[in-house]
Design a protein around this motif. Sequence first.
Motif, short mmCIF file in Angstrom:
data_model
loop_
_atom_site.label_atom_id
_atom_site.label_comp_id
_atom_site.label_asym_id
_atom_site.label_seq_id
_atom_site.Cartn_x
_atom_site.Cartn_y
_atom_site.Cartn_z
N LEU A 94 0.81 -1.22 0.00
CA LEU A 94 0.00 0.00 0.00
C LEU A 94 0.84 1.27 0.00
CD1 LEU A 94 -2.71 -1.02 2.65
CD2 LEU A 94 -2.66 -1.49 0.19
N TYR A 95 2.09 1.16 0.40
CA TYR A 95 2.94 2.35 0.46
C TYR A 95 3.08 2.98 -0.93
CZ TYR A 95 4.27 0.45 5.03
OH TYR A 95 4.26 -0.05 6.31
N GLY A 96 2.89 4.27 -0.98
CA GLY A 96 3.01 4.99 -2.24
C GLY A 96 1.81 4.87 -3.16
N ARG A 97 0.72 4.27 -2.66
CA ARG A 97 -0.48 4.10 -3.47
C ARG A 97 -1.67 4.82 -2.82
NH1 ARG A 97 -0.21 -0.19 -7.21
NH2 ARG A 97 1.60 -1.57 -6.98
N LYS B 224 -10.37 10.62 4.00
CA LYS B 224 -11.72 11.05 3.61
C LYS B 224 -12.69 9.99 4.11
CE LYS B 224 -10.13 13.29 -0.64
NZ LYS B 224 -10.18 13.24 -2.14
N LEU B 225 -13.58 10.37 5.01
CA LEU B 225 -14.51 9.43 5.62
C LEU B 225 -15.92 9.71 5.12
CD1 LEU B 225 -15.09 7.20 7.72
CD2 LEU B 225 -15.29 9.01 9.45
N ARG B 226 -16.53 8.70 4.50
CA ARG B 226 -17.90 8.82 4.00
C ARG B 226 -18.76 7.74 4.65
NH1 ARG B 226 -17.25 12.40 -0.26
NH2 ARG B 226 -15.22 12.30 -1.32
N LEU B 227 -19.95 8.11 5.11
CA LEU B 227 -20.79 7.23 5.92
C LEU B 227 -22.16 7.04 5.28
CD1 LEU B 227 -20.05 8.88 9.39
CD2 LEU B 227 -18.84 6.95 8.34
N ALA B 228 -22.74 5.84 5.50
CA ALA B 228 -24.08 5.55 5.03
C ALA B 228 -24.75 4.58 5.99
CB ALA B 228 -24.06 4.95 3.62
N VAL B 229 -26.05 4.69 6.12
CA VAL B 229 -26.83 3.73 6.91
C VAL B 229 -28.02 3.26 6.08
CG1 VAL B 229 -26.14 4.64 9.15
CG2 VAL B 229 -28.17 5.58 8.02
N ASP B 230 -28.49 2.05 6.37
CA ASP B 230 -29.63 1.51 5.64
C ASP B 230 -30.91 2.27 5.96
OD1 ASP B 230 -27.83 -0.36 4.76
OD2 ASP B 230 -28.54 -1.97 6.05
N MET B 231 -31.06 2.68 7.23
CA MET B 231 -32.27 3.39 7.64
C MET B 231 -31.97 4.28 8.83
SD MET B 231 -34.39 0.55 9.83
CE MET B 231 -35.28 1.85 10.66
N VAL B 232 -32.77 5.32 8.99
CA VAL B 232 -32.61 6.24 10.11
C VAL B 232 -33.90 6.19 10.94
CG1 VAL B 232 -32.18 8.61 10.82
CG2 VAL B 232 -31.12 7.73 8.74
N GLN C 196 1.56 6.74 10.01
CA GLN C 196 2.57 6.83 8.94
C GLN C 196 1.96 7.50 7.71
OE1 GLN C 196 4.90 3.03 8.49
NE2 GLN C 196 3.25 2.18 9.75
N ARG C 197 1.29 8.62 7.92
CA ARG C 197 0.49 9.21 6.84
C ARG C 197 1.31 9.53 5.60
NH1 ARG C 197 -1.97 9.56 3.36
NH2 ARG C 197 -3.95 10.60 2.87
N ASP C 198 2.59 9.85 5.75
CA ASP C 198 3.39 10.23 4.59
C ASP C 198 3.71 9.05 3.68
OD1 ASP C 198 4.98 9.11 6.58
OD2 ASP C 198 6.77 10.22 5.98
N ARG C 199 3.45 7.82 4.13
CA ARG C 199 3.73 6.64 3.31
C ARG C 199 2.60 6.34 2.32
NH1 ARG C 199 6.90 1.64 5.99
NH2 ARG C 199 8.82 2.73 6.53
N PHE C 200 1.46 6.97 2.49
CA PHE C 200 0.30 6.69 1.66
C PHE C 200 -0.09 7.94 0.88
CE2 PHE C 200 0.25 4.15 5.47
CZ PHE C 200 -0.03 2.86 5.03
N LYS C 201 -0.71 7.72 -0.27
CA LYS C 201 -1.25 8.84 -1.03
C LYS C 201 -2.67 9.12 -0.53
CE LYS C 201 1.79 8.57 -5.04
NZ LYS C 201 1.88 8.51 -6.52
N GLU C 202 -3.63 9.24 -1.42
CA GLU C 202 -5.01 9.51 -1.00
C GLU C 202 -5.61 8.29 -0.30
OE1 GLU C 202 -6.58 12.47 -1.22
OE2 GLU C 202 -4.63 13.22 -1.93
N VAL C 203 -6.27 8.52 0.82
CA VAL C 203 -6.91 7.43 1.56
C VAL C 203 -8.37 7.79 1.80
CG1 VAL C 203 -6.90 6.01 3.64
CG2 VAL C 203 -4.73 6.90 2.72
N GLU C 204 -9.26 6.89 1.39
CA GLU C 204 -10.70 7.13 1.52
C GLU C 204 -11.34 5.94 2.21
OE1 GLU C 204 -14.15 9.18 -1.23
OE2 GLU C 204 -12.49 8.12 -2.20
#
Length: 281
Positions: free
Chosen positions: A108-111, A168-176, A135-143
């Motif tokens: 995953l490093y560098g990707r 980047k954190l994106r969330l979803a639920v089946d129902m509210v 080790q955030r500097d070892r990774f590129k974009e992380v979602e």
Amino acid sequence: MINPFKPEIAVITEVVKETSDTTTYTFRFKEEETRETWGFEAGQFNMITVFGIGEAPISISSGPSDTGFFQHTVRHVGNVTNALAKKKPGDVVGIRGAYGTGWPLHHLYGRNLLIVAGGIGLAPLRPVIREVMGQRDRFKEVEVLYGARTPGDMLFVREFPEWSEYVKLRLAVDMVPSGVKWDHKVGVVTTLFSEMSSQPSNTVVLTCGPEIMMKFVVRGLLHMGFSPDRIYVSMERRMHCGVGKCGRCQIGPRFTCKDGPVFAYEELAALPEEVLGGVGR
């Protein structure tokens, strides 16, 4: 591990209620020698023994770089896990492990990294998120795309603000449920694909959750052009004895306890769907 067949004594040092049926336990080995020599990879699992009841395979939910302790996030659904629900700080359990193959962090490093999780499936991926943060500097974009049944079923909610500083954190639920405030997506986790920024180029995917969820995650990503050799799935629900002797974790010619629980999807794609369960094409 010191002895793959002998549980080492571990003390519960903290208990955190995640949801109505899921708890995170922090453990510390009783013996200093075990604490100094034991280690694990993100994505591996332990066999947790509740003495007098039995043992169960549970993925490790803390990070490999966390020192002096380790954590398991447990859904209470059977005899062993329901017995564990009655434990409190100071109580002891037995630990065998760590077992299996982990997430391929060295690839995953560098990707770019896309993590897709559903329900309790976030627990085996939390170690990866913690490693990214350290080790955030070892990774590129992380979602991170995470889905659960309802807002009350989401794990590690208290950590989301800190995670959002690194990924980047994106969330979803089946129902509210009525009266519950929710500012994110309503729908299954794959509905987040239309919002995500991750692209097939130079992106590795890690996914864990119900097998039917992973089936549609993989299908959707392949349709979008993601490469099957860069998609990794955790078949953690198939884990059983930890050492591949009982045969109950077998998937075609492979044993989840030894060859997995993490597999490149490319390794599994050729197997019949009835063997794979919900993950097949």
